[in-house]
Scaffold this active site. Structure first.
Site, PDB file in Angstrom:
ATOM      1  N   SER A 181     -23.421  70.155  56.996  1.00 59.05           N
ATOM      2  CA  SER A 181     -24.574  69.285  57.177  1.00 59.05           C
ATOM      3  C   SER A 181     -24.917  69.140  58.667  1.00 59.05           C
ATOM      4  CB  SER A 181     -24.274  67.918  56.549  1.00 59.05           C
ATOM      5  OG  SER A 181     -25.401  67.100  56.590  1.00 59.05           O
ATOM      6  N   ARG A 192     -31.481  66.779  53.189  1.00 53.00           N
ATOM      7  CA  ARG A 192     -31.400  68.227  53.039  1.00 53.00           C
ATOM      8  C   ARG A 192     -31.134  68.542  51.573  1.00 53.00           C
ATOM      9  NH1 ARG A 192     -27.683  72.537  53.529  1.00 53.00           N
ATOM     10  NH2 ARG A 192     -26.041  70.989  53.333  1.00 53.00           N
ATOM     11  N   LYS A 193     -29.865  68.434  51.140  1.00 50.46           N
ATOM     12  CA  LYS A 193     -29.571  68.686  49.733  1.00 50.46           C
ATOM     13  C   LYS A 193     -28.951  67.477  49.043  1.00 50.46           C
ATOM     14  CE  LYS A 193     -28.901  73.669  49.843  1.00 50.46           C
ATOM     15  NZ  LYS A 193     -27.902  74.730  49.720  1.00 50.46           N
ATOM     16  N   GLY A 194     -28.145  66.740  49.805  1.00 54.55           N
ATOM     17  CA  GLY A 194     -27.504  65.555  49.231  1.00 54.55           C
ATOM     18  C   GLY A 194     -26.542  65.879  48.108  1.00 54.55           C
ATOM     19  N   HIS A 217     -22.305  54.608  64.828  1.00 55.84           N
ATOM     20  CA  HIS A 217     -21.384  55.755  64.756  1.00 55.84           C
ATOM     21  C   HIS A 217     -20.202  55.524  65.722  1.00 55.84           C
ATOM     22  CE1 HIS A 217     -23.933  58.103  62.218  1.00 55.84           C
ATOM     23  NE2 HIS A 217     -24.819  58.446  63.131  1.00 55.84           N
ATOM     24  N   LYS A 258     -23.668  62.564  59.638  1.00 52.42           N
ATOM     25  CA  LYS A 258     -23.753  63.468  58.489  1.00 52.42           C
ATOM     26  C   LYS A 258     -22.785  63.156  57.358  1.00 52.42           C
ATOM     27  CE  LYS A 258     -26.759  64.388  60.391  1.00 52.42           C
ATOM     28  NZ  LYS A 258     -27.952  63.871  59.733  1.00 52.42           N
ATOM     29  N   GLY A 267     -23.371  60.485  55.324  1.00 51.18           N
ATOM     30  CA  GLY A 267     -24.057  59.677  54.317  1.00 51.18           C
ATOM     31  C   GLY A 267     -24.594  58.364  54.871  1.00 51.18           C
ATOM     32  N   ARG A 299     -16.797  61.535  54.500  1.00 50.30           N
ATOM     33  CA  ARG A 299     -17.197  62.644  53.640  1.00 50.30           C
ATOM     34  C   ARG A 299     -16.251  63.816  53.842  1.00 50.30           C
ATOM     35  NH1 ARG A 299     -23.233  65.445  53.887  1.00 50.30           N
ATOM     36  NH2 ARG A 299     -23.185  66.301  51.772  1.00 50.30           N
ATOM     37  N   TRP A 338     -28.007  57.197  53.378  1.00 50.82           N
ATOM     38  CA  TRP A 338     -27.825  56.678  52.012  1.00 50.82           C
ATOM     39  C   TRP A 338     -27.192  55.287  52.055  1.00 50.82           C
ATOM     40  CZ3 TRP A 338     -23.975  59.084  47.935  1.00 50.82           C
ATOM     41  CH2 TRP A 338     -24.297  58.605  46.663  1.00 50.82           C
TER      42      TRP A 338
END
Ligand code: A3P
Length: 330
Positions: A158, A296-298, A128, A69, A71, A150, A74
């Site tokens: 997230s 989701r929202k980014g 990860h 979560k 990023g 993040r 992306w």
């Protein structure tokens, strides 16, 4: 890809029966095991051990790393767009028809939404796995690592949201209890999350990046949002795919930004309605969830819609304490 072998299975069994184990609360409610100071589910542990035993990177491989979560999706899209820009036409880029996780696989588990293999040899793989548990072959090889982190407040929200969107295939939804925000928050604060303690994951890569800046590029989701062009160029350079002046003149960076933007990717048919399957081994089900789970929202700062000021202060204090003296600020 590599299969499980008896040596790895024995190791897995031994570790699972000796390390601290805690009743699952997150995601698929699998129990978590504290392996080399980090919490992971049994299927992740199996993947880590398999990777440790068998992964042989090529010297020009690039490893993308993150906690969940932060990023990852992306970063995968960006790395894929950077490395394929000269061999794939813009209009046929696989990112337009596949989930980013199908373009850049994970090292330790398989997450598929598209059955066909990609017909491109892209030297990028994601993980990860905490720095200290990475396969030694990665540390000893010349391959580069790009890490993304993040703000823990946004990563927490997230993760909590993701938890509620992932359902095991064939299971009744009612079998999956709700995880109240307050409980999830306590778990996060004490470091009990998949891949947690959150801060320790960051610190492992941060310290390594200070020691070997030529091997590890440390990115922050928030900076990538704010100065996307700058960081894409930096990433491309670091990965060994620098942008030429001619490419810059042709607006190639902007094309990469647009292709990988949250707005673009989240509105693609494949990411709106496709389904991803997580193949997990050792007695656990196959999990299926919608590709839109990854979009989701980014946004930066969505935590304000979920956390009380007290919660935010508490998380900030933990972050300050944990990162104190490291030189890393979030
Ligand atoms: P939110 O839940 O805050 O929206 P990961 O990829 O590591 O699983 O992280 C998922 C987070 O990254 C989600 O955050 C998701 O919306 C966001 N994300 C996914 N694709 C993105 C993109 N192209 N640009 C920016 N953020 C993105």
């Amino acid at each position: 890809e590599y299969k499980s072998d008896p040596k790895t299975s024995n190791k897995l069994e031994e570790i699972m029966s000796t390390v601290p184990k805690r009743k699952g609360a997150w995601l698929m409610f699998n129990d978590l095991y504290l392996y080399e100071r980090f919490w992971c589910s049994s299927f992740q542990l199996e993947g880590i051990l398999r990777a440790q035993d068998h992964f042989k990177p090529q010297p020009n491989d690039v490893i993308l790393s993150s906690t969940p979560k932060s990023g990852t999706t992306w970063l995968k899209a960006l790395a894929f767009a950077i490395t394929t820009r000269s061999c794939v036409d813009e209009s046929t880029n696989p990112l337009l028809t596949r989930l980013a996780h199908d373009c850049v696989p994970f090292l330790e588990f398989k997450l598929h939404s598209s059955p066909q293999k990609l017909n491109l040899d892209v030297p990028v793989v994601a993980t990860h796995i905490p720095y200290t548990s990475l396969p030694k072959s990665i540390i000893n090889s010349g391959c580069k690592i790009v890490y993304i982190c993040r703000d823990p407040k946004d990563a927490f929200v997230s993760l909590w949201q993701f938890h509620h969107r992932v359902r095991p295939k064939g299971e009744e939804v009612s079998a999956w209890e709700d995880l109240p925000l307050e409980d999830a928050f306590e778990f996060f604060c004490e470091g009990f999350t998949p891949g947690g303690p959150y801060w320790d994951h960051l610190l492992g890569y941060w310290r390594a990046s200070l020691e070997s800046p030529e091997k590890i590029l440390f990115l922050k989701y928030e900076n990538l949002k704010k100065k996307t062009e700058y960081w894409i160029k930096k990433m491309a350079q670091f990965m060994g795919y620098p942008l030429s002046l001619e490419e810059e003149d042709k607006g190639v960076v902007q094309k990469i930004i647009d292709l990988c933007s949250f707005e673009n990717l989240s509105n693609l048919e494949v990411n709106k309605s496709g389904k991803a399957r997580l193949d997990v081994g050792i007695g656990v089900n196959t999990f299926e969830f919608k590709n839109n789970t990854y979009f989701r929202k980014g946004k930066v700062g969505d935590w304000k819609n979920y956390l009380t000021p007290e919660m935010a202060t508490r998380l900030d204090q933990i972050t300050e304490q944990k990162l104190n003296g490291s030189g890393l600020t979030l």
